[in-house]
Enzyme design. Structure first.
Site, PDB file in Angstrom:
ATOM      1  N   ASP A  40       0.803  -1.218   0.000  1.00  0.00           N
ATOM      2  CA  ASP A  40       0.000   0.000   0.000  1.00  0.00           C
ATOM      3  C   ASP A  40       0.839   1.272   0.000  1.00  0.00           C
ATOM      4  OD1 ASP A  40       1.001  -0.065   2.497  1.00  0.00           O
ATOM      5  OD2 ASP A  40      -0.894   0.258   3.535  1.00  0.00           O
ATOM      6  N   HIS A 244      24.127   4.260 -19.407  1.00  0.00           N
ATOM      7  CA  HIS A 244      23.009   4.606 -18.529  1.00  0.00           C
ATOM      8  C   HIS A 244      23.371   4.319 -17.068  1.00  0.00           C
ATOM      9  CE1 HIS A 244      19.780   4.565 -21.945  1.00  0.00           C
ATOM     10  NE2 HIS A 244      20.533   5.640 -21.956  1.00  0.00           N
ATOM     11  N   ASP A 261      23.777  13.678 -17.332  1.00  0.00           N
ATOM     12  CA  ASP A 261      22.692  13.561 -18.318  1.00  0.00           C
ATOM     13  C   ASP A 261      21.393  13.629 -17.529  1.00  0.00           C
ATOM     14  OD1 ASP A 261      20.774  12.808 -20.143  1.00  0.00           O
ATOM     15  OD2 ASP A 261      21.913  11.129 -20.984  1.00  0.00           O
ATOM     16  N   ASP A 272      16.194  17.005 -21.992  1.00  0.00           N
ATOM     17  CA  ASP A 272      17.176  15.906 -21.992  1.00  0.00           C
ATOM     18  C   ASP A 272      18.529  16.497 -22.383  1.00  0.00           C
ATOM     19  OD1 ASP A 272      18.579  13.563 -22.217  1.00  0.00           O
ATOM     20  OD2 ASP A 272      17.398  12.732 -23.872  1.00  0.00           O
ATOM     21  N   HIS A 351      25.891   4.326 -29.394  1.00  0.00           N
ATOM     22  CA  HIS A 351      24.469   4.703 -29.331  1.00  0.00           C
ATOM     23  C   HIS A 351      24.061   5.610 -30.484  1.00  0.00           C
ATOM     24  CE1 HIS A 351      25.551   8.740 -27.880  1.00  0.00           C
ATOM     25  NE2 HIS A 351      26.406   8.160 -27.037  1.00  0.00           N
ATOM     26  N   HIS A 355      17.239  11.218 -30.863  1.00  0.00           N
ATOM     27  CA  HIS A 355      15.913  10.604 -30.741  1.00  0.00           C
ATOM     28  C   HIS A 355      14.870  11.708 -30.642  1.00  0.00           C
ATOM     29  CE1 HIS A 355      15.905  11.462 -26.375  1.00  0.00           C
ATOM     30  NE2 HIS A 355      17.155  11.021 -26.356  1.00  0.00           N
ATOM     31  N   HIS A 362      12.123   9.455 -24.808  1.00  0.00           N
ATOM     32  CA  HIS A 362      12.292   8.814 -26.123  1.00  0.00           C
ATOM     33  C   HIS A 362      10.881   8.801 -26.708  1.00  0.00           C
ATOM     34  CE1 HIS A 362      16.302   6.609 -25.071  1.00  0.00           C
ATOM     35  NE2 HIS A 362      16.372   7.912 -24.925  1.00  0.00           N
ATOM     36  N   GLU A 385      23.167  14.215 -29.675  1.00  0.00           N
ATOM     37  CA  GLU A 385      23.972  13.783 -28.541  1.00  0.00           C
ATOM     38  C   GLU A 385      25.117  12.832 -28.891  1.00  0.00           C
ATOM     39  OE1 GLU A 385      21.833  11.018 -25.901  1.00  0.00           O
ATOM     40  OE2 GLU A 385      20.010  11.480 -27.001  1.00  0.00           O
ATOM     41  N   TYR A 389      33.401   7.020 -25.536  1.00  0.00           N
ATOM     42  CA  TYR A 389      33.552   6.420 -24.209  1.00  0.00           C
ATOM     43  C   TYR A 389      34.748   5.474 -24.229  1.00  0.00           C
ATOM     44  CZ  TYR A 389      28.882   8.203 -24.674  1.00  0.00           C
ATOM     45  OH  TYR A 389      27.821   9.037 -24.948  1.00  0.00           O
ATOM     46  N   ARG A 407      29.904  13.022 -23.470  1.00  0.00           N
ATOM     47  CA  ARG A 407      28.729  13.182 -24.340  1.00  0.00           C
ATOM     48  C   ARG A 407      28.277  14.632 -24.202  1.00  0.00           C
ATOM     49  NH1 ARG A 407      26.119   9.154 -22.761  1.00  0.00           N
ATOM     50  NH2 ARG A 407      24.623   9.922 -21.226  1.00  0.00           N
ATOM     51  N   GLU A 409      24.877  16.841 -25.223  1.00  0.00           N
ATOM     52  CA  GLU A 409      23.506  16.625 -25.718  1.00  0.00           C
ATOM     53  C   GLU A 409      22.677  17.897 -25.589  1.00  0.00           C
ATOM     54  OE1 GLU A 409      21.207  13.742 -23.426  1.00  0.00           O
ATOM     55  OE2 GLU A 409      19.815  13.488 -25.094  1.00  0.00           O
TER      56      GLU A 409
END
Ligand code: GLY
Ligand code: MN
Ligand code: MN
Length: 442
Positions: A40, A244, A261, A272, A351, A355, A362, A385, A389, A407, A409
Site C-alpha cells: 500500500d 546509462h 545527463d 534531456d 548509441h 531521438h 524517447h 547527442e 567512451y 557526451r 547533448e
C-alpha cells in the site's frame, strides 16, 4: 480540485485530427497500472502519454474509447468519486467532473469497462490498441474482443475487427509539436539548462554524484518542474563509460570529468541535456582535446538539422566524424570506410545520435517508414547527442584517455529552415564551462 493543465480545446483539436485519419475505427487507450511497493505504499503516478495527449486526463485507472463519427464519440471510463479513497489519495474528478471539465461525450465507471466495451467497439472497422505494453490490460482486451466475436468458437463467430497499433497512430500526431506543445518543450529545456548550470556551480572535488543529482532536482523543482524526466545520470570518471549509469554513489575526484545527463519534466514534456565538465574546473590536455573534437561534431551535426534532410543522415554523419577522431587518437586502424564497415567504432560510439523528444523522453513517432529513414519536418523535437567512451580497463585505449567518457547533448526544434537549440542556455564552450565550475565555493 486539481491545477488546470493545458487548455482543453487543444486536446479536443487532437481528437478532431485523429478522427479525420480514422473514420469508422476505434481507438482504445488504457492508463498505466499504478505502482505499489509493500502492498500500500504509493509512488508518483505518471500518466500514459498517448492517453494524456488525446484527453488531458492524467488520473490512473481510466480507459479512453474514441469512436470517430459515432455517438457518443469520446467515451472515458474513469474512477468514481469515493470519499474514503479521496481522504487517503486525494481528489478525483469522478464521472460528472471528468465529463464536464474535459469535455468527454460520455463517462462510465472504470468498473464497467469490460461489460460495456464490446458493445462500444462492435461494428468498428478497425480497433487501434497497442499490444504488449500493458500485460494486465491485454488480458482484458482479449476478453473484450472475444466477446465482440460472440465467443471463441469459429462456427458462432461474428467476426473480429482487425487490431492495429495505437502507438504508431497517435505517434504520427505526436511527432509534430504544435505551438502550445513547443511552449512546454521550451520551458522544460530552459529549466533543465538552468539546473545544469547550478550543478556546474556546485561542483568541486569531494562532492558526491548523489549531491549533484540533488542540486539538479532542487533546481528544476524550484523552477516549476513536476519531476525529472528520467532518472538522472551523474557519472564521474570511468562511470561515464557506462551509458546509462545510475548508481550515482561515487565521490567526485580532482582530475576526473563528470558527465551529467539530466532532464526536467514540465507539464509532462521532457528536457534531456548532457554536459561533461572537469571536477576541478580545468580540463586536462587530453580531456580538452577529445572534448573539443566532440563539441565540433555536435555543432556540425546541429547545423545539419533542417526539414527535408533524412534523419539517418545525422547518424551517418556522426559515425563518420567520430570514427575520424578514433583514427586520429589511435583507437581503431584502417580507413574510415573500413572501420565503419567492420563496425569497430561501435565499441566507443555505441548509441544513436538523436531521438525524438516530447511527452516521453524517447518520444513516439516513426523515424523510419518501411526501413527508409524519414526526412525531418518542421515541428519535430530532437536530441543531438554524440559521445565517445573509453573504459579504463580497455588495453586498446591509449593510457591518457582511459576512463574518459564524454557526451554533449542538446534539444532542438526543427524550424522552417533549420533548427532552434532550445537548450542553448547551458554553456558547452570550454572557457564558459570552466568559468562556472565551483562558482558556489568561490
Ligand atoms: N537521457 C537518455 C538519453 O539521452 O537518451
Ligand atoms: Mn537523449
Ligand atoms: Mn540524455
Amino acid at each position: 480540485m486539481r491545477k488546470a493543465s493545458m487548455n482543453i480545446e487543444f486536446f479536443k483539436a487532437r481528437r478532431r485530427r485523429l478522427a479525420q485519419l480514422t473514420p469508422g475505427c476505434a481507438l482504445v487507450l488504457p492508463a498505466w497500472p499504478e505502482q505499489y511497493r509493500n502492498a500500500d505504499m504509493h509512488y508518483r503516478y505518471r500518466c500514459e502519454s498517448n492517453l494524456y495527449y488525446m484527453t488531458g486526463f492524467d488520473e490512473p485507472e481510466c480507459v479512453l474509447i474514441f469512436r470517430p463519427g459515432k455517438n457518443p464519440e469520446t467515451v472515458m471510463f474513469v474512477r468514481e468519486k469515493n470519499q474514503e479513497r479521496e481522504t487517503w489519495d486525494g481528489f478525483r474528478y469522478g464521472l460528472q467532473g471528468a465529463k464536464q471539465v474535459f469535455g468527454f461525450d460520455q463517462t462510465y465507471s472504470i468498473q464497467d469497462f469490460e461489460k460495456l466495451a464490446p458493445e462500444l467497439l462492435k461494428g468498428c472497422e478497425k480497433v487501434y490498441y497497442t499490444l504488449g505494453r500493458n500485460r494486465e490490460f491485454d488480458h482484458i482486451m482479449s476478453r473484450v474482443l472475444i466477446a465482440i466475436n460472440g465467443g471463441w468458437r469459429p462456427r458462432f463467430s461474428l467476426g473480429l475487427p482487425p487490431v492495429e497499433d495505437a502507438n504508431s497512430l497517435v505517434g504520427e500526431l505526436r511527432i509534430r509539436k504544435t505551438e502550445e506543445e513547443v511552449e512546454s518543450m521550451r520551458k522544460a529545456a530552459v529549466i533543465s539548462a538552468e539546473a545544469h548550470i547550478e550543478m556546474m556551480k556546485a561542483t568541486k572535488p569531494g562532492v558526491t554524484e548523489r549531491a549533484l543529482h540533488g542540486v539538479f532536482l532542487k533546481s528544476i523543482m524550484d523552477r516549476g518542474a513536476d519531476t525529472e524526466a528520467y532518472f538522472g545520470i551523474l557519472a564521474s570518471g570511468n562511470n561515464a563509460t557506462t551509458l546509462h549509469y545510475r548508481f550515482n554513489e561515487d565521490t567526485l575526484e580532482a582530475g576526473q570529468l563528470i558527465l551529467a545527463d539530466c532532464g526536467a519534466e514540465y507539464m509532462y514534456y521532457s528536457g534531456d541535456i548532457t554536459r561533461t565538465w572537469p571536477v576541478n574546473g580545468r580540463y586536462s590536455a587530453p580531456q580538452k582535446r577529445i572534448y573539443e573534437k566532440i563539441l565540433k561534431v555536435q555543432k556540425d551535426c546541429i547545423a545539419k538539422v533542417k526539414p527535408g534532410v533524412p534523419h539517418m543522415d545525422l547518424q551517418r554523419f556522426t559515425t563518420q566524424a567520430l570514427t575520424e577522431i578514433l583514427l586520429e587518437e589511435g583507437l581503431v586502424r584502417g580507413t574510415v570506410d573500413e572501420v565503419i564497415r567492420s563496425g569497430a567504432q561501435i565499441k566507443y560510439y555505441p548509441h544513436g545520435v538523436s531521438h525524438l523528444l516530447g511527452l516521453d523522453t524517447h518520444d513516439s513517432g516513426a523515424l523510419q517508414i518501411k526501413g527508409e529513414s524519414r526526412a525531418m519536418e518542421s515541428g519535430w523535437c530532437l536530441t543531438i547527442e554524440p559521445g565517445l567512451y573509453f573504459p579504463e580497463n580497455d588495453p586498446n585505449v591509449p593510457a591518457e584517455l582511459r576512463g574518459i567518457g564524454i557526451r554533449i547533448e542538446d534539444d532542438v526544434l526543427v524550424t522552417a529552415d533549420g533548427c532552434e537549440v532550445m537548450t542553448k542556455g547551458v554553456p558547452k564552450e570550454i572557457d564558459e564551462v570552466e568559468a562556472l565550475i565551483g562558482a558556489n565555493f568561490r
